[in-house]
Design a protein around this motif. Sequence first.
Motif, PDB file in Angstrom:
ATOM      1  N   ILE A 168      18.734  -1.484  -7.468  1.00  0.00           N
ATOM      2  CA  ILE A 168      17.915  -1.332  -6.261  1.00  0.00           C
ATOM      3  C   ILE A 168      16.548  -1.894  -6.576  1.00  0.00           C
ATOM      4  O   ILE A 168      15.903  -1.464  -7.538  1.00  0.00           O
ATOM      5  N   TRP A 169      16.113  -2.866  -5.787  1.00  0.00           N
ATOM      6  CA  TRP A 169      14.775  -3.423  -5.947  1.00  0.00           C
ATOM      7  C   TRP A 169      13.872  -2.847  -4.863  1.00  0.00           C
ATOM      8  O   TRP A 169      14.169  -2.956  -3.672  1.00  0.00           O
ATOM      9  N   VAL A 170      12.768  -2.245  -5.253  1.00  0.00           N
ATOM     10  CA  VAL A 170      11.777  -1.755  -4.300  1.00  0.00           C
ATOM     11  C   VAL A 170      10.649  -2.767  -4.258  1.00  0.00           C
ATOM     12  O   VAL A 170      10.021  -3.049  -5.278  1.00  0.00           O
ATOM     13  N   TYR A 171      10.371  -3.306  -3.067  1.00  0.00           N
ATOM     14  CA  TYR A 171       9.382  -4.369  -2.921  1.00  0.00           C
ATOM     15  C   TYR A 171       7.966  -3.805  -2.819  1.00  0.00           C
ATOM     16  O   TYR A 171       7.241  -4.035  -1.853  1.00  0.00           O
ATOM     17  N   GLY A 172       7.597  -3.052  -3.832  1.00  0.00           N
ATOM     18  CA  GLY A 172       6.265  -2.477  -3.906  1.00  0.00           C
ATOM     19  C   GLY A 172       6.070  -1.837  -5.262  1.00  0.00           C
ATOM     20  O   GLY A 172       7.045  -1.585  -5.985  1.00  0.00           O
ATOM     21  N   PRO A 173       4.823  -1.549  -5.636  1.00  0.00           N
ATOM     22  CA  PRO A 173       4.559  -0.895  -6.918  1.00  0.00           C
ATOM     23  C   PRO A 173       4.774   0.610  -6.838  1.00  0.00           C
ATOM     24  O   PRO A 173       4.583   1.223  -5.783  1.00  0.00           O
ATOM     25  N   ILE A 193      16.868   1.848 -10.180  1.00  0.00           N
ATOM     26  CA  ILE A 193      15.769   1.477  -9.293  1.00  0.00           C
ATOM     27  C   ILE A 193      14.694   0.738 -10.087  1.00  0.00           C
ATOM     28  O   ILE A 193      14.264   1.193 -11.143  1.00  0.00           O
ATOM     29  N   ARG A 194      14.260  -0.401  -9.550  1.00  0.00           N
ATOM     30  CA  ARG A 194      13.198  -1.181 -10.190  1.00  0.00           C
ATOM     31  C   ARG A 194      12.119  -1.462  -9.147  1.00  0.00           C
ATOM     32  O   ARG A 194      12.375  -2.100  -8.122  1.00  0.00           O
ATOM     33  N   PHE A 195      10.926  -0.960  -9.403  1.00  0.00           N
ATOM     34  CA  PHE A 195       9.781  -1.237  -8.535  1.00  0.00           C
ATOM     35  C   PHE A 195       9.209  -2.583  -8.955  1.00  0.00           C
ATOM     36  O   PHE A 195       8.573  -2.699 -10.004  1.00  0.00           O
ATOM     37  N   VAL A 196       9.425  -3.596  -8.138  1.00  0.00           N
ATOM     38  CA  VAL A 196       9.060  -4.948  -8.561  1.00  0.00           C
ATOM     39  C   VAL A 196       7.627  -5.312  -8.207  1.00  0.00           C
ATOM     40  O   VAL A 196       7.052  -6.243  -8.789  1.00  0.00           O
ATOM     41  N   GLY A 197       7.006  -4.597  -7.264  1.00  0.00           N
ATOM     42  CA  GLY A 197       5.662  -4.947  -6.806  1.00  0.00           C
ATOM     43  C   GLY A 197       5.725  -5.636  -5.454  1.00  0.00           C
ATOM     44  O   GLY A 197       6.791  -6.047  -4.982  1.00  0.00           O
ATOM     45  N   PHE A 198       4.585  -5.760  -4.787  1.00  0.00           N
ATOM     46  CA  PHE A 198       4.533  -6.434  -3.495  1.00  0.00           C
ATOM     47  C   PHE A 198       4.830  -7.918  -3.658  1.00  0.00           C
ATOM     48  O   PHE A 198       4.597  -8.504  -4.719  1.00  0.00           O
ATOM     49  N   LEU A 199       5.343  -8.519  -2.596  1.00  0.00           N
ATOM     50  CA  LEU A 199       5.729  -9.930  -2.621  1.00  0.00           C
ATOM     51  C   LEU A 199       4.533 -10.784  -2.197  1.00  0.00           C
ATOM     52  O   LEU A 199       4.186 -10.854  -1.016  1.00  0.00           O
ATOM     53  N   GLU A 200       3.912 -11.422  -3.151  1.00  0.00           N
ATOM     54  CA  GLU A 200       2.717 -12.229  -2.878  1.00  0.00           C
ATOM     55  C   GLU A 200       3.096 -13.482  -2.092  1.00  0.00           C
ATOM     56  O   GLU A 200       4.115 -14.112  -2.356  1.00  0.00           O
ATOM     57  N   ARG A 201       2.257 -13.856  -1.150  1.00  0.00           N
ATOM     58  CA  ARG A 201       2.509 -15.028  -0.316  1.00  0.00           C
ATOM     59  C   ARG A 201       1.546 -16.155  -0.670  1.00  0.00           C
ATOM     60  O   ARG A 201       0.451 -15.923  -1.168  1.00  0.00           O
ATOM     61  N   GLN A 202       1.969 -17.363  -0.352  1.00  0.00           N
ATOM     62  CA  GLN A 202       1.143 -18.541  -0.567  1.00  0.00           C
ATOM     63  C   GLN A 202       1.005 -19.308   0.730  1.00  0.00           C
ATOM     64  O   GLN A 202       1.901 -19.277   1.576  1.00  0.00           O
ATOM     65  N   ALA A 203      -0.130 -19.985   0.881  1.00  0.00           N
ATOM     66  CA  ALA A 203      -0.325 -20.876   2.016  1.00  0.00           C
ATOM     67  C   ALA A 203      -0.039 -22.291   1.548  1.00  0.00           C
ATOM     68  O   ALA A 203      -0.655 -22.777   0.604  1.00  0.00           O
ATOM     69  N   LEU A 204       0.915 -22.949   2.186  1.00  0.00           N
ATOM     70  CA  LEU A 204       1.296 -24.311   1.816  1.00  0.00           C
ATOM     71  C   LEU A 204       0.432 -25.277   2.614  1.00  0.00           C
ATOM     72  O   LEU A 204       0.785 -25.699   3.712  1.00  0.00           O
ATOM     73  N   ILE A 373      -3.305  -2.675  -7.535  1.00  0.00           N
ATOM     74  CA  ILE A 373      -2.014  -2.764  -6.853  1.00  0.00           C
ATOM     75  C   ILE A 373      -1.348  -4.079  -7.236  1.00  0.00           C
ATOM     76  O   ILE A 373      -1.907  -5.158  -7.017  1.00  0.00           O
ATOM     77  N   GLU A 374      -0.157  -3.974  -7.810  1.00  0.00           N
ATOM     78  CA  GLU A 374       0.535  -5.166  -8.296  1.00  0.00           C
ATOM     79  C   GLU A 374       1.067  -6.014  -7.150  1.00  0.00           C
ATOM     80  O   GLU A 374       1.665  -5.509  -6.216  1.00  0.00           O
ATOM     81  N   MET A 375       0.850  -7.335  -7.270  1.00  0.00           N
ATOM     82  CA  MET A 375       1.361  -8.299  -6.293  1.00  0.00           C
ATOM     83  C   MET A 375       2.328  -9.260  -6.967  1.00  0.00           C
ATOM     84  O   MET A 375       2.426 -10.427  -6.593  1.00  0.00           O
ATOM     85  N   ASP A 376       3.035  -8.782  -7.974  1.00  0.00           N
ATOM     86  CA  ASP A 376       3.862  -9.666  -8.799  1.00  0.00           C
ATOM     87  C   ASP A 376       5.350  -9.512  -8.512  1.00  0.00           C
ATOM     88  O   ASP A 376       6.192  -9.760  -9.370  1.00  0.00           O
ATOM     89  N   GLY A 377       5.693  -9.128  -7.270  1.00  0.00           N
ATOM     90  CA  GLY A 377       7.089  -8.882  -6.943  1.00  0.00           C
ATOM     91  C   GLY A 377       7.976 -10.099  -7.112  1.00  0.00           C
ATOM     92  O   GLY A 377       9.102  -9.988  -7.622  1.00  0.00           O
ATOM     93  N   LEU A 378       7.505 -11.278  -6.704  1.00  0.00           N
ATOM     94  CA  LEU A 378       8.328 -12.477  -6.803  1.00  0.00           C
ATOM     95  C   LEU A 378       8.565 -12.867  -8.259  1.00  0.00           C
ATOM     96  O   LEU A 378       9.676 -13.285  -8.627  1.00  0.00           O
ATOM     97  N   THR A 379       7.544 -12.716  -9.072  1.00  0.00           N
ATOM     98  CA  THR A 379       7.708 -12.985 -10.513  1.00  0.00           C
ATOM     99  C   THR A 379       8.694 -12.006 -11.136  1.00  0.00           C
ATOM    100  O   THR A 379       9.561 -12.397 -11.921  1.00  0.00           O
ATOM    101  N   SER A 380       8.568 -10.736 -10.770  1.00  0.00           N
ATOM    102  CA  SER A 380       9.471  -9.718 -11.301  1.00  0.00           C
ATOM    103  C   SER A 380      10.917 -10.003 -10.910  1.00  0.00           C
ATOM    104  O   SER A 380      11.840  -9.856 -11.720  1.00  0.00           O
TER     105      SER A 380
END
Length: 403
Positions: A168-173, A193-204, A373-380
């Motif tokens: 289970i991936w939780v998309y938050g810290p 259960i793995r708390f991966v952190g928030f999913l950081e966004r990028q502007a292309l 607050i961790e924003m490293d969800g995508l890396t995780s």
Amino acid sequence: MTQLNDARILMYSHDTFGLGHLRRCRTIAHSLVENFSGLSVLIISGSAIAGAFDFRARVDFVKIPSVIKLRNGEYTSLDQHIDLSETVRMRESIIRHTAETFRPDIFLVDKEPMGLQGEVAETLAYLKTCNTQLVLGLRDVMDSPALLAAEWERKELIPKIDALYDQIWVYGPENFYDPMIGMDIPQSLRDRIRFVGFLERQALHAELSDNKQQGDYILVTTGGGGDGVELIRGVMAAYEHDASLTFKTLIVLGPYMPGKERDEFVARGNALASVEIINFDSRMEELIASATAVVSMGGYNTFCEILSFDKPALIVPRTVPREEQLIRTQRAAELDMVDMLLPEEADDPVQMARALKALPQRQRPSERMLNVIEMDGLTSISDIVEEYFQSDRIEQIGRVSKA
């Protein structure tokens, strides 16, 4: 970039109300194909406007018949001439056939453990026999603990999740919120259960939105817009009430804003020199990244974008039929990350005007936050995926050597 030979990830996004589920899956998919060459991601989506979004190479989607969620929490087919049960049967068949044909290494299910009205249960059982890694992805906040516990107990979800899902991936810290707080979760399931952190966004910036504004502006967004009427009405009333409120404002109504209210807001906006109104933009990241500040409802994706681009924000959360946005916003306000107005406060043009005037001068979330607050969800998530494929490769080598 790590090489994965013919690796495949299938995602399921039930998409009954708004854009949140599809946008979250799309964000994860784009990040994964950026990090892994040879990986293909296929998203099963019920969104009626999935085709309005751009998808990167090696990311595609399969459209299943759309179902919409009404304000009372009930569901109905988007095509009024087809019975809901018949629509669900069609969706179930397409999901199963897609899984059989695509043969994924990982199956990631967004939010609904068994899918809309159990439509994914059969596919999960089938993929379990194929040794596919089954993953349930959950938002940082699902609903109030009491309401979620009652819903999951009624659907007997905990034993089903325990029997089927590998992770289970939780998309938050973990230090922000636990979506399953207060629930009786067996330790065997808690360990997955793995708390991966928030999913950081990028502007292309190579794909600039046509609606990007020049100079400073406040962005008002309702996400999909199906439940955003009250927020827009409150902002419009504040501008009409207070002539000294002249800060340039861009309002994005959302593709699901009801037609009657859409026409009303466009007409009222035409009478306000500081306000511009558009219906929809598939590149919201660009608009948020270039805005001075943001007014929103507190959905997961917009909240992640506010933090990712470090924007002062005023959030007016939805409180029914779920308390997800209310809980998220209360927690964020408690940590001094954002400003908050309850819907009844936002209905008062005096309070709303005061909040809008103060917003551009507010500190950014990074300057206000009481906790890191961790924003490293995508890396995780990429780390977890790489870990899985490496272990799977080792197991395959072991099986070959034993043979």
